[in-house]
Design an enzyme around this catalytic site. Structure first.
Site, PDB file in Angstrom:
ATOM      1  N   ASP A 180      -5.168   5.548   8.348  1.00 21.01           N
ATOM      2  CA  ASP A 180      -4.085   6.295   9.009  1.00 21.01           C
ATOM      3  C   ASP A 180      -4.571   7.058  10.244  1.00 21.01           C
ATOM      4  O   ASP A 180      -3.853   7.152  11.240  1.00 21.01           O
ATOM      5  CB  ASP A 180      -3.480   7.320   8.034  1.00 21.01           C
ATOM      6  CG  ASP A 180      -2.837   6.651   6.834  1.00 21.01           C
ATOM      7  OD1 ASP A 180      -2.554   5.441   6.919  1.00 21.01           O
ATOM      8  OD2 ASP A 180      -2.626   7.333   5.824  1.00 21.01           O
TER       9      ASP A 180
HETATM   10  P1  NAP Z   1      -6.658   6.329   4.487  1.00 17.47           P
HETATM   11  O1  NAP Z   1      -5.600   6.203   5.503  1.00 17.47           O
HETATM   12  O2  NAP Z   1      -6.274   6.858   3.144  1.00 17.47           O
HETATM   13  O3  NAP Z   1      -7.341   4.904   4.316  1.00 17.47           O
HETATM   14  C1  NAP Z   1      -8.452   4.746   3.513  1.00 17.47           C
HETATM   15  C2  NAP Z   1      -8.849   3.297   3.592  1.00 17.47           C
HETATM   16  O4  NAP Z   1     -10.090   3.197   2.936  1.00 17.47           O
HETATM   17  C3  NAP Z   1      -7.901   2.386   2.877  1.00 17.47           C
HETATM   18  O5  NAP Z   1      -7.093   1.675   3.764  1.00 17.47           O
HETATM   19  C4  NAP Z   1      -8.819   1.464   2.047  1.00 17.47           C
HETATM   20  O6  NAP Z   1      -8.598   0.105   2.426  1.00 17.47           O
HETATM   21  C5  NAP Z   1     -10.214   1.876   2.496  1.00 17.47           C
HETATM   22  N1  NAP Z   1     -11.170   1.868   1.400  1.00 17.47           N
HETATM   23  C6  NAP Z   1     -11.033   2.322   0.155  1.00 17.47           C
HETATM   24  N2  NAP Z   1     -12.135   2.105  -0.553  1.00 17.47           N
HETATM   25  C7  NAP Z   1     -13.021   1.502   0.277  1.00 17.47           C
HETATM   26  C8  NAP Z   1     -14.344   1.027   0.130  1.00 17.47           C
HETATM   27  N3  NAP Z   1     -15.007   1.128  -1.025  1.00 17.47           N
HETATM   28  N4  NAP Z   1     -14.944   0.474   1.194  1.00 17.47           N
HETATM   29  C9  NAP Z   1     -14.298   0.352   2.367  1.00 17.47           C
HETATM   30  N5  NAP Z   1     -13.030   0.776   2.564  1.00 17.47           N
HETATM   31  C10 NAP Z   1     -12.402   1.350   1.535  1.00 17.47           C
HETATM   32  O7  NAP Z   1      -7.861   7.231   4.976  1.00 17.47           O
HETATM   33  P2  NAP Z   1      -8.015   8.141   6.270  1.00 17.47           P
HETATM   34  O8  NAP Z   1      -7.899   7.327   7.512  1.00 17.47           O
HETATM   35  O9  NAP Z   1      -9.225   8.952   6.025  1.00 17.47           O
HETATM   36  O10 NAP Z   1      -6.735   9.060   6.287  1.00 17.47           O
HETATM   37  C11 NAP Z   1      -6.556  10.121   5.401  1.00 17.47           C
HETATM   38  C12 NAP Z   1      -5.126  10.134   4.926  1.00 17.47           C
HETATM   39  O11 NAP Z   1      -5.027  11.056   3.840  1.00 17.47           O
HETATM   40  C13 NAP Z   1      -4.167  10.566   6.005  1.00 17.47           C
HETATM   41  O12 NAP Z   1      -2.934   9.907   5.871  1.00 17.47           O
HETATM   42  C14 NAP Z   1      -3.992  12.052   5.687  1.00 17.47           C
HETATM   43  O13 NAP Z   1      -2.767  12.582   6.169  1.00 17.47           O
HETATM   44  C15 NAP Z   1      -4.029  12.002   4.177  1.00 17.47           C
HETATM   45  N6  NAP Z   1      -4.392  13.295   3.597  1.00 17.47           N
HETATM   46  C16 NAP Z   1      -5.507  13.944   4.035  1.00 17.47           C
HETATM   47  C17 NAP Z   1      -5.803  15.187   3.528  1.00 17.47           C
HETATM   48  C18 NAP Z   1      -6.979  15.986   4.004  1.00 17.47           C
HETATM   49  O14 NAP Z   1      -6.966  17.203   3.887  1.00 17.47           O
HETATM   50  N7  NAP Z   1      -8.009  15.338   4.524  1.00 17.47           N
HETATM   51  C19 NAP Z   1      -4.998  15.739   2.549  1.00 17.47           C
HETATM   52  C20 NAP Z   1      -3.893  14.988   2.107  1.00 17.47           C
HETATM   53  C21 NAP Z   1      -3.617  13.773   2.632  1.00 17.47           C
HETATM   54  P3  NAP Z   1      -8.956  -1.068   1.410  1.00 17.47           P
HETATM   55  O15 NAP Z   1      -8.261  -0.768   0.146  1.00 17.47           O
HETATM   56  O16 NAP Z   1      -8.450  -2.281   2.104  1.00 17.47           O
HETATM   57  O17 NAP Z   1     -10.442  -1.070   1.273  1.00 17.47           O
END
Ligand code: NAP
Length: 472
Positions: free
Chosen positions: A392
């Site tokens: 994301d």
């Molecule tokens: P993300 O959008 O959640 O994407 C994580 C990606 O990691 C997934 O698409 C997954 O794809 C991949 N993944 C999972 N396991 C893996 C592995 N072992 N090896 C390689 N890839 C792997 O992560 P992000 O870009 O860090 O974004 C964070 C999201 O969380 C945002 O939408 C944010 O708003 C939300 N959020 C963040 C917080 C905070 O405080 N940081 C709090 C609440 C919500 P595959 O399954 O295809 O591998």
């Protein structure tokens, strides 16, 4: 005031100063670790100050010592055992404990020491019980939801939940107003029960994606409850510490809402609708028209010739526990003459600072961690960007597609760089549960696999080309 009291108050003052310094230090990566130590020292001093101020009473001292030792031990075991990916649940549990502690203090004073209480004390008891109970039950519900123990009942997604919560809130107000007339009777218990139910009623409908924001808000509530408990027992230290936690939690909530492009109102009253995407991957793989994938070997070749490389860590890096492999790869690239840095998005991962903590574990130099505003202008002059389990936070639709649920969320503009490799296991969605336009861009290639395994392969490939031999 005797000498022991004076000494105790001086220690309190020192504890407040250390807490303030600790909070300030937490705002930068470099000082965060020592700042955490300062805050822990402040809490230790607070307990010592209290021991000196209570009347010389071995039984009271014994209870305080037992409580401190038991709490300290539990905290230590939890901190050592809980994996980084489960940190939001842990913080929720700790917030719940904070709320419960304030609630119990207020209850004890109401039941055993309220005969001569003045109006300020009674109002403080009401606030402490109300906010403490909401914090406790809301935090436990939040932890249960994140652990997958609790679902989102269907009725909480309809207007009924607003009606239920409004009735509970009104009952709490009535009980609060009735309490001064009868501090130990029915109003106290009614206030306790309806506030506890209100905490559950407010938290249960909220979707998984918004839960960390709610946890941060509950953290702020735990501070308010503690400050109110400070008024109840006349502890300036508790008032100051509670106010600091309350304010810090509120600021963090605001930062997270901005980073996720959500308003607090929509988080609290929007329910799970649109916010309950699968956590950490999964989702719909269909809908991509142009996807180019490549092997680790091809990716290694591009890295070998790159002058400037930026890594973008995301939640998947934490899941794969690939931080050490990443550091190893960085060292090889640096030995090969590349300039390496890491782009940190404020809400990458599942909690604020998640990526900073992860990379610090692998001893990544702080100066290589670049905040979003610093790194975004650098992407056009970056040869290779490696996106590691992030999704994301690198989705260009957040800038370009006004129909996207992410539209308006500030993202890392990796699409501006010359070449992008996205390392993830599949085309599965990230937290927002939507497609990522980055994957289809001409300069993007997918390297499918577990982040740790791919990084290890990249290291092996580079070593097989002789990279790193001179430096070693
Ligand atoms: P993300 O959008 O959640 O994407 C994580 C990606 O990691 C997934 O698409 C997954 O794809 C991949 N993944 C999972 N396991 C893996 C592995 N072992 N090896 C390689 N890839 C792997 O992560 P992000 O870009 O860090 O974004 C964070 C999201 O969380 C945002 O939408 C944010 O708003 C939300 N959020 C963040 C917080 C905070 O405080 N940081 C709090 C609440 C919500 P595959 O399954 O295809 O591998």
């Amino acid at each position: 005031m005797n000498v022991l009291d004076l000494f105790g108050y001086s220690i309190d003052l020192l504890a407040v100063l250390l807490l303030a310094l600790g909070l300030k230090g937490l705002s930068t990566v470099r000082s965060a670790r020592s700042a955490n130590g300062l805050a822990a020292l402040a809490m230790g001093l607070a307990v010592l100050g209290l021991l000196l101020q209570v009347q010389p009473d071995p039984i009271a001292w014994l209870w305080i010592a037992i409580g401190s030792a038991a709490g300290g031990l539990l905290g230590l075991i939890t901190a050592r055992r809980v994996p980084m990916t489960a940190m939001p649940e842990t913080v929720a549990l700790f917030n719940g404990c904070g709320g419960m502690a304030s609630l119990l203090v207020a209850l004890a004073v109401a039941l055993y020491d309220s005969a001569d209480a003045d109006l300020v004390s009674i109002i403080s008891i009401v606030i402490s019980v109300f906010v403490g109970a909401i914090t406790f039950s809301g935090s436990i519900a939040a932890m249960g939801k994140l652990q997958g123990w609790l679902g989102t009942p269907g009725w909480t997604q309809s207007g009924i939940r607003h009606a239920v919560n409004i009735v509970l809130a009104l009952m709490a107000v009535v009980a609060g107003f009735a309490l001064p007339a009868d501090p130990t009777g029915l109003p106290l218990w009614l206030l306790l029960v309806v506030s506890t139910l209100l905490g559950i009623g407010v938290t249960l409908p909220i979707g998984g994606a918004d839960m960390p924001v709610v946890i941060s808000l509950l953290n702020s509530y735990s501070g308010v409850a503690a400050a109110a408990a400070g008024f109840v027992v006349g502890s300036q230290l508790l008032i100051v510490a509670g106010a600091m936690v309350g304010a810090a939690g509120l600021i963090l909530t605001q930062v997270m809402c901005t980073g996720m492009n959500r308003s607090l109102v929509s988080v609290l009253f929007g329910g799970a609708l649109g916010g309950s995407a699968p956590v950490g991957g999964g989702g719909d793989e269909a809908g991509y028209s142009r996807i180019v994938s490549c092997s680790a070997e091809e990716c290694a070749m591009a890295l070998e010739n790159a002058e400037r490389v930026v890594f973008v860590p995301g939640y998947g890096l934490a899941v794969a526990q690939a931080q050490h492999a990443l550091r190893e790869l960085s060292k090889l690239l640096e030995a090969n003459g590349s300039e390496v840095s890491y782009a940190i998005h404020p809400v990458a991962g599942r909690m604020p600072g998640h990526m900073n903590v992860l990379l610090a574990e692998a001893d990544v130099p702080y100066e290589q961690l670049l905040e979003m505003d610093t790194v975004n202008p650098e992407f056009p002059r970056t040869d290779v960007v490696i996106v590691l389990g992030a999704n994301d936070v690198v989705n260009p639709d957040a800038k370009n597609d006004s129909t996207s649920p992410l539209y308006g969320m500030p993202v890392l503009e990796v699409d501006q760089s010359r070449q992008v490799f996205v390392v993830k296991r599949s085309l599965g969605a990230g937290y927002a549960g939507i497609k990522n336009a980055l994957f289809e861009l001409p300069q993007t290639a997918m390297v499918f696999g577990d982040a740790k395994a791919v990084l290890q392969q990249l290291c092996t490939e580079l070593r097989s080309q002789g990279v790193g031999k001179v430096a070693a």
